[in-house]
Design an enzyme around this catalytic site. Structure first.
Site, PDB file in Angstrom:
ATOM      1  N   GLN A  25      -4.635   1.516  10.672  1.00 11.32           N
ATOM      2  CA  GLN A  25      -4.261   1.874   9.313  1.00 11.32           C
ATOM      3  C   GLN A  25      -4.471   0.657   8.441  1.00 11.32           C
ATOM      4  OE1 GLN A  25      -0.314   3.471  10.538  1.00 11.32           O
ATOM      5  NE2 GLN A  25      -0.660   4.890   8.862  1.00 11.32           N
ATOM      6  N   CYS A  26      -4.537   0.897   7.141  1.00 12.27           N
ATOM      7  CA  CYS A  26      -4.732  -0.227   6.260  1.00 12.27           C
ATOM      8  C   CYS A  26      -3.593  -1.214   6.480  1.00 12.27           C
ATOM      9  CB  CYS A  26      -4.753   0.219   4.815  1.00 12.27           C
ATOM     10  SG  CYS A  26      -3.120   0.250   4.118  1.00 12.27           S
ATOM     11  N   PRO A  27      -3.773  -2.503   6.405  1.00  9.92           N
ATOM     12  CA  PRO A  27      -5.012  -3.166   5.993  1.00  9.92           C
ATOM     13  C   PRO A  27      -5.961  -3.461   7.154  1.00  9.92           C
ATOM     14  CG  PRO A  27      -3.300  -4.798   6.231  1.00  9.92           C
ATOM     15  CD  PRO A  27      -2.696  -3.483   6.630  1.00  9.92           C
ATOM     16  N   LYS A  56       0.810  -1.208   0.000  1.00  5.79           N
ATOM     17  CA  LYS A  56       0.000   0.000   0.000  1.00  5.79           C
ATOM     18  C   LYS A  56       0.854   1.273   0.000  1.00  5.79           C
ATOM     19  CE  LYS A  56      -3.972   2.301   1.054  1.00  5.79           C
ATOM     20  NZ  LYS A  56      -5.356   2.038   1.336  1.00  5.79           N
TER      21      LYS A  56
END
Ligand SMILES: Cc1cc2nc3c(=O)[nH]c(=O)nc-3n(C[C@H](O)[C@H](O)[C@H](O)COP(=O)(O)OP(=O)(O)OC[C@H]3O[C@@H](n4cnc5c(N)ncnc54)[C@H](O)[C@@H]3O)c2cc1C
Lengths: 548, 74
Positions: free
Chosen positions: B12-14, A513
């Site tokens: 926070q992602c994920p 990400k």
């Protein structure tokens, strides 16, 4: 002393106001061909967009206020037509009466600004084709938009003025397209940032056509624009905005023997003096020194025009104050994203002979757990040998002006990656992360400079190279949401046991990400003997292209 | 029909999407899952995820920096 200033927007009025204070006995006169003085040119797009409701809100001072409160004689609609340096005279024509008159000066400040560059194509003189330079232009556009009859607008030129106009016209309900002849919008920004800006504009319904040249403006029987023909397509347009760049407005100066360069900017020294005695030049008509390259550059910005207009006054009698020059710092907001830059772009840094390293680092703009945090992406450009930060660009929905201003300060003072990494910056959750976004970027940069990490720019990633494998180490649901075409998904925790699915002889680009998991995966792959491992700079967050 | 609530604020992602994913796996068709998140990227993610997994995004609101999504399984 009689001081004459040609031009009365940003640079000219700043000079006049300070001259009044510093030389109370001087006679100060502004001659301008414009209908207005002292207006905020930078606010024009927002006036068209209606955020600024009336034109008068942009006028800082009227000619009458200058006259009565400051004793400055302002002549509007009065166009200088010739300068005679030996006689110390300016000739000027009253645009209403046509009468020409001669004005003697002791000191002359040129603040004649810039003019829009008009593309040499048919149809630009049709009605509903407009440039955006002065308040008069913006009023004309505002009246057209207020009529409610316009549906489609085409903006020619994808620089920040064109894009700000595109945003504001879209706010007014128009379907807007931007045509840019270069391969990218936002000149001065690196391709990664320009591509993200393009994506953001497209998500807001603005059509962006890069690599296309406008060939003709089409009109109807009443002489009004109806469309634009580009090298690739025909676009409907009830309004055409020409914002294909600007050029210094210096014809009368050059005719008088004031030295200009090939593009027409007046060359000035650090005291803002021209080559001719007692003639000075400031603002958008003059050159400035670039602090990183020491070259004379054209950097026509309101920030610079205000500074140089103010500073020149100190040097009228004798040279006293020097202008430090510019870093090329700019910022633009486009819908819910902003883009800011300072120092050298990657391309400029290479052109200046630097061996360059860069990073592209997404972070939240404040503590990631604090509600309202928004993503930003920081690009740093550094010199591999000295580790000096040469330039920075910050983009995103979050706050970008704070990081770009702190980075500009550091860059101006010669800051290295190590120094940025150790900077003592303000932190509390509503404002920042414990590791500030710029510091995180500096740390990634240091890892790259140390050789711990190699990256590839999203703009340089090849998607169809048979000798390359693109490994996405995010979780399955993240991969499902959006992934780069042809990537293989092996979540980081499974990488060791599924390593046989990869070929260690191929070059491997790892993506996640933001880059953190990819870095971990890259270290592992290298330990396991993979030949050539890179991470995708900026990860999926900074990926500006198509996903599946 | 059951209702579940996930507090994924601060993750926070994920993190958020993983928590939702796990909860949805154990839920029955028709169950409703409400999730609160402070990661703005979640807004785009959840729309795409629901589309691709054929779950129904019942509502998506942002208030004072907190994103609340309601997803019905199936
Ligand atoms: C739409 C728009 C948005 C902008 N946004 C930003 C921004 O966000 N940030 C930023 O830093 N900058 C911005 N700028 C740039 C900024 O407005 C300019 O840098 C600034 O106006 C320059 O000021 P100046 O006084 O040098 O020249 P100008 O503003 O060009 O003024 C020159 C004046 O001189 C007059 N003149 C010219 N020739 C003669 C003559 N022969 N006789 C008499 N008068 C003459 C002109 O008519 C004009 O009124 C923006 C500009 C525009 C158009």
């Amino acid at each position: 002393m009689r001081l004459i200033i040609l031009g009365g927007v940003a640079a000219g009025t700043k000079a006049a106001a300070r001259a009044r204070r510093e030389y109370p006995d001087a006679e100060v006169m502004i001659l301008t061909q414009d209908d207005y003085v002292a207006y905020a040119g930078c606010g024009l797009p927002y006036y068209v967009g209606g955020i600024i409701s009336e034109a008068q809100e942009l006028i800082v001072r009227t000619p009458d206020e200058f006259k009565h409160e400051n004793g400055i004689d302002v002549r509007t609609r009065c166009q200088a037509t010739a300068i005679d340096p030996s006689a110390r005279e300016v000739r000027a024509r009253d645009l209403d009466t046509g009468i020409e008159q001669t004005y003697g000066y002791d000191k002359l400040i040129l603040a004649t600004g810039a003019l829009p560059v008009l593309p040499a194509i048919d149809g630009i003189h049709l009605k509903r084709v407009a440039t955006v330079r002065g308040l008069t232009d913006a009023k004309k556009i505002r009246v057209l938009v207020d009529s409610g009859k316009l549906r489609h607008a085409v903006v020619v030129g994808g620089g920040f003025i064109g894009l700000e106009m595109a945003e504001n016209l879209a706010h007014r309900g128009l379907q807007v397209s931007v045509v840019e002849m270069r391969d990218a919008i936002l000149p001065g920004f690196d391709p990664e940032i320009a591509a993200l800006a393009k994506k953001a504009l497209e998500e807001h319904g603005v059509g962006i056509y890069t690599g296309e040249t406008v060939q003709r403006v089409l009109g109807n029987a009443s002489g009004e624009a109806t469309g634009v023909v580009t090298t690739e397509r025909t676009l409907d347009a009830d309004l055409v905005i020409l914002s294909a760049g600007i050029k210094p407005n210096t014809a009368i100066a050059a005719a008088a023997g004031v030295e200009t360069d090939a593009r027409g900017m007046i060359l000035v020294d650090e005291y803002l003096r021209t080559n001719l005695p007692d003639i000075f030049a400031v603002g958008d008509c003059a050159s400035v020194r670039h602090q990183m390259t020491d070259l004379d550059v054209y950097s026509p910005m309101g920030s610079t025009a205000n500074k140089t207009g103010r500073l020149v006054v100190a040097n009228l009698i004798e040279p006293r104050e020097t202008f430090a020059g510019v870093l090329g710092t700019t910022i633009v907001r486009l819908f819910d994203v902003s883009a800011a830059r300072t120092g050298l772009s990657e391309e400029e840094a290479r052109a200046a002979g630097h061996d360059v390293e860069t990073v592209l680092v997404p972070t939240p703009d404040r503590a990631h757990y604090y509600p309202g945090n928004k993503p930003i992406i920081t690009k740093l450009i550094a010199d591999r040998a000295t580790h000096r930060i040469l330039g920075a660009q910050v983009f995103g929905e979050g706050v970008v002006d704070k990081p770009i201003d702190t980075l500009a300060m550091g860059i101006a003072l010669g800051m290295t990656a190590e120094q940025l990494s150790g900077m003592d910056l303000a932190y509390t959750p509503p404002f920042a992360s414990a590791l500030n976004s710029s510091i995180v970027a500096a740390n990634v940069l240091l890892n790259k400079l140390d050789g711990k990490l190699r990256g590839v720019s999203p703009c340089a990633l090849e998607l169809d190279n048979p000798n390359q494998q693109l490994l996405d180490v995010r979780t399955e649901p993240e991969y499902l949401i959006a992934a780069i075409p042809n990537s293989i998904n092996i979540p980081l925790p499974e990488l060791r046991e599924r390593i046989d699915e990869l070929d260690p002889e191929k070059s491997t680009v790892v993506v996640c990400k933001v880059g953190r998991r990819a870095y971990g995966a890259a270290l592992l792959l290298r330990r396991l003997g993979f030949r050539d491992v890179k991470i995708l700079d900026g990860g999926m967050t900074a990926w500006p292209y198509e996903t599946v | 029909m059951a209702e579940y609530r996930i507090n994924a604020r601060g993750l926070q992602c994920p993190g958020p999407i993983m928590q939702l994913f796990t909860q949805m796996k154990s839920a029955e068709p028709g169950d409703l899952v409400m999730i609160e998140v402070t990661d703005v990227g979640f807004k785009k993610d959840i729309e795409a995820w629901c589309r691709k997994t054929k779950n129904t995004l019942v509502s998506l609101i942002e208030n004072d920096g907190v994103i609340t999504a309601q997803v019905r399984k199936g």
